[in-house]
Design an enzyme around this catalytic site. Structure first.
Site, PDB file in Angstrom:
ATOM      1  N   TYR A 106       0.825  -1.211   0.000  1.00 29.35           N
ATOM      2  CA  TYR A 106       0.000   0.000   0.000  1.00 29.35           C
ATOM      3  C   TYR A 106       0.860   1.262   0.000  1.00 29.35           C
ATOM      4  CZ  TYR A 106      -3.202   3.694   1.293  1.00 29.35           C
ATOM      5  OH  TYR A 106      -3.917   4.872   1.298  1.00 29.35           O
ATOM      6  N   GLY A 165      -6.616   4.849  -0.583  1.00 31.21           N
ATOM      7  CA  GLY A 165      -7.952   4.920   0.002  1.00 31.21           C
ATOM      8  C   GLY A 165      -8.820   3.772  -0.468  1.00 31.21           C
ATOM      9  N   ASN A 208      -0.147  13.251   3.786  1.00 35.53           N
ATOM     10  CA  ASN A 208      -0.839  12.460   4.791  1.00 35.53           C
ATOM     11  C   ASN A 208      -0.447  12.854   6.206  1.00 35.53           C
ATOM     12  OD1 ASN A 208      -2.574  10.465   5.620  1.00 35.53           O
ATOM     13  ND2 ASN A 208      -1.685   8.897   4.310  1.00 35.53           N
ATOM     14  N   ARG A 268     -14.670  38.953  41.249  1.00 33.03           N
ATOM     15  CA  ARG A 268     -14.162  38.071  42.303  1.00 33.03           C
ATOM     16  C   ARG A 268     -13.691  36.719  41.763  1.00 33.03           C
ATOM     17  NH1 ARG A 268     -18.142  35.607  46.350  1.00 33.03           N
ATOM     18  NH2 ARG A 268     -19.507  37.156  45.411  1.00 33.03           N
TER      19      ARG A 268
END
Length: 513
Positions: free
Chosen positions: A54, A61, A197, A286
């Site tokens: 890959y 994708g 990426n 405060r």
């Protein structure tokens, strides 16, 4: 010029800001060049094998099932950059793009991406030449990285698309590269994907937001102290022993800052001189340390996340030291997206409490003797009535910007990327919120300093006097008849945003926390 050396172990927030805002020069260390070369050898070896890997020899994708033949792989890498450079909308600010590019280079230099050394060197050369790719507002879902923004930057490396030169003129990227003697890169296996990426855009915006908020939180402590003085409040609620029994670090720091500003004040503690004596100050006065302190502690958490990300290598797949190239989910932006949203929430609340103090200063029924709207001749003059309207409008916008982007997700890539972080969106709205917070604090500063000057016969603290004198020296006028207010408010905003309020006070108090 300052030089930032990029190694294999990440970078620092200071270096990001130096490159993004200070145009620092970038150099690759020999360690980084060696790591790049070693990782590239692994990718080249995998590319030569028949088995698909890959990002090296496959599509991306939802298209990752296709094995790409060697003769098409260079085209594949070019195509992913071209197709993913699909941003739309307004241009993103130059400093954001420079941060994004530098942070991508930081990951590339880690040796975990498989990018060749010459590609990394071209990235550094483009930064050093002052060439800024045109990146657009929309195009990142904060998952699989800031895809469209990074793609527009990668397109510039290829000599395609548009970029801004150091002269501020937008021209074709190829012309700009040629003008600076930079050869466009010809991408090989894995490189197109590696340039896209990462979570670099959202991280860059987080780093810069934290730097800006550090100044703004100190500024808010100062304006809260000035408002307390102007309202003749009591500094007793700031005593260290009170905050020690609720030991949130940020709360203690905020109270200490306010106490330092108020040291030597002749305006505090005049409760019994009012027509309507008080027992306590209002919450907006405060509880100022509690609100600002909670924001500070949120910043501390966000800073920790940023530091971890700055030490990270975010890519998919990654090259591991043992020679494996493995897919992972480290590109998911959730860690960064959450803290971006947390900061927007805290900033909105800080702006809200500052506006409440401003409103109190302007209301004759609650300001303990100040003229209505701090006007010179109330009725003839409207004073700061509409300055508070502007502040209120900014606060309302801050509340809308505080709605978290990271709680949303929208599926993409044919349901392969079915959960995304929306971290880029979180970063963009935080960037707007930080700008608005500066304006809100500036309005409180404008009102509080005028109110103090209207307290005739009472002497403010030395630090308060220093703040007022510096503000007036910056061209922001004091009490008097109505005038065109917008220039004064803009000058006050510039004064706060540039850190000059903090600088003026710290010359008296020493460093604030």
């Amino acid at each position: 010029m300052h030089t930032v050396v990029v190694g294999t172990s990440g970078t620092t927030a200071q270096d990001v800001i130096a490159v993004a805002r200070g145009n620092a020069r970038v150099e690759l260390s020999q360690e980084a060049l060696d790591a790049l070369a070693a990782a590239r050898e692994i990718v080249d070896a995998l590319a030569a094998k028949p088995e698909p890997v890959y990002g090296v020899s496959t599509g991306f994708g939802a298209l990752a099932t296709r094995h790409i033949s060697p003769e098409l792989r260079a085209q594949l890498q070019r195509n992913i950059v071209r197709s993913h450079a699909a941003g739309m909308g307004a241009r993103v600010e130059r400093e954001v793009v420079r941060a994004l590019m530098f942070l991508r280079l930081k990951t590339v230099a880690s040796g975990h991406t498989g990018v060749r050394p010459q590609v990394a060197q071209t990235m550094a050369d483009v930064l050093n030449a002052g060439i800024t790719p045109v990146v657009h507002e929309y195009g990142s879902l904060g998952c699989s990285g800031d895809l469209a923004p990074l793609s527009h930057c990668a397109l510039t490396l290829m000599g395609e698309g548009d970029a801004e030169g150091p002269d501020g003129v937008v021209r074709p990227a190829g012309e700009l590269l040629a003008a600076h003697g930079i050869a466009p890169v010809e991408l090989r296996e894995k490189e197109g994907l590696a340039l896209l990426n990462g979570t670099d855009g959202m991280l860059g915006m987080l780093v810069m937001a934290l730097a800006d908020l550090d100044t703004l939180y100190k500024s808010a402590d100062i304006t809260a102290a000035l408002s307390l003085e102007a309202l003749l409040g009591t500094e007793k609620v700031l005593a260290p022993e009170l905050h020690a029994i609720r030991p949130h670090p940020g709360q203690g720091a905020a109270a200490a800052n306010m106490l330092a500003v108020l040291k030597g004040s002749g305006l505090t503690g005049h409760f019994q001189q009012d027509e309507a004596p008080r027992v306590q100050d209002a919450y907006s006065v405060r509880c100022a340390p509690q609100v600002a302190g909670a924001g500070r502690d949120t910043m501390a958490h966000a800073r920790l996340v940023a530091e971890r990300e700055l030490a990270s290598a975010v890519d998919n797949p990654v090259v591991l030291p043992d020679g494996r190239v493995e897919s992972n989910g480290n590109f998911h932006g959730a860690p960064v997206a959450y803290v971006l949203d947390f900061l927007a929430i805290a900033a909105a609340d800080l702006g809200s409490i500052a506006e409440r103090r401003t409103d109190r200063l302007l209301d004759k029924n609650r300001s303990h003797g100040l003229p209505p709207f701090l006007a010179d001749d109330a009725g003839v003059d409207s004073g700061l009535m509409i300055a508070q309207y502007t502040q209120a409008a900014l606060v309302s916008e801050m509340k809308r910007l505080a709605v978290p982007a990271s709680a949303d997700s929208i599926p993409s890539s044919a349901m392969q990327e079915d959960h995304v972080s929306m971290g880029w969106s979180a970063a963009r709205k935080l960037r707007t919120a930080v700008g608005n917070l500066s304006r809100i604090i500036a309005v409180e500063l404008y009102a509080a300093t005028r109110a103090i000057e209207l307290r005739e016969g009472l002497t403010p603290a030395p630090a308060s006097r220093a703040a007022i004198e510096a503000l007036r020296a910056a061209g922001v006028q004091g009490p008097g008849p109505d005038r065109f207010l917008a220039p004064d408010l803009e000058a006050a905003d510039d004064f706060v945003r540039a850190g000059r309020l903090v600088e003026a006070v710290e010359r008296v108090t020493g460093p604030l926390a």
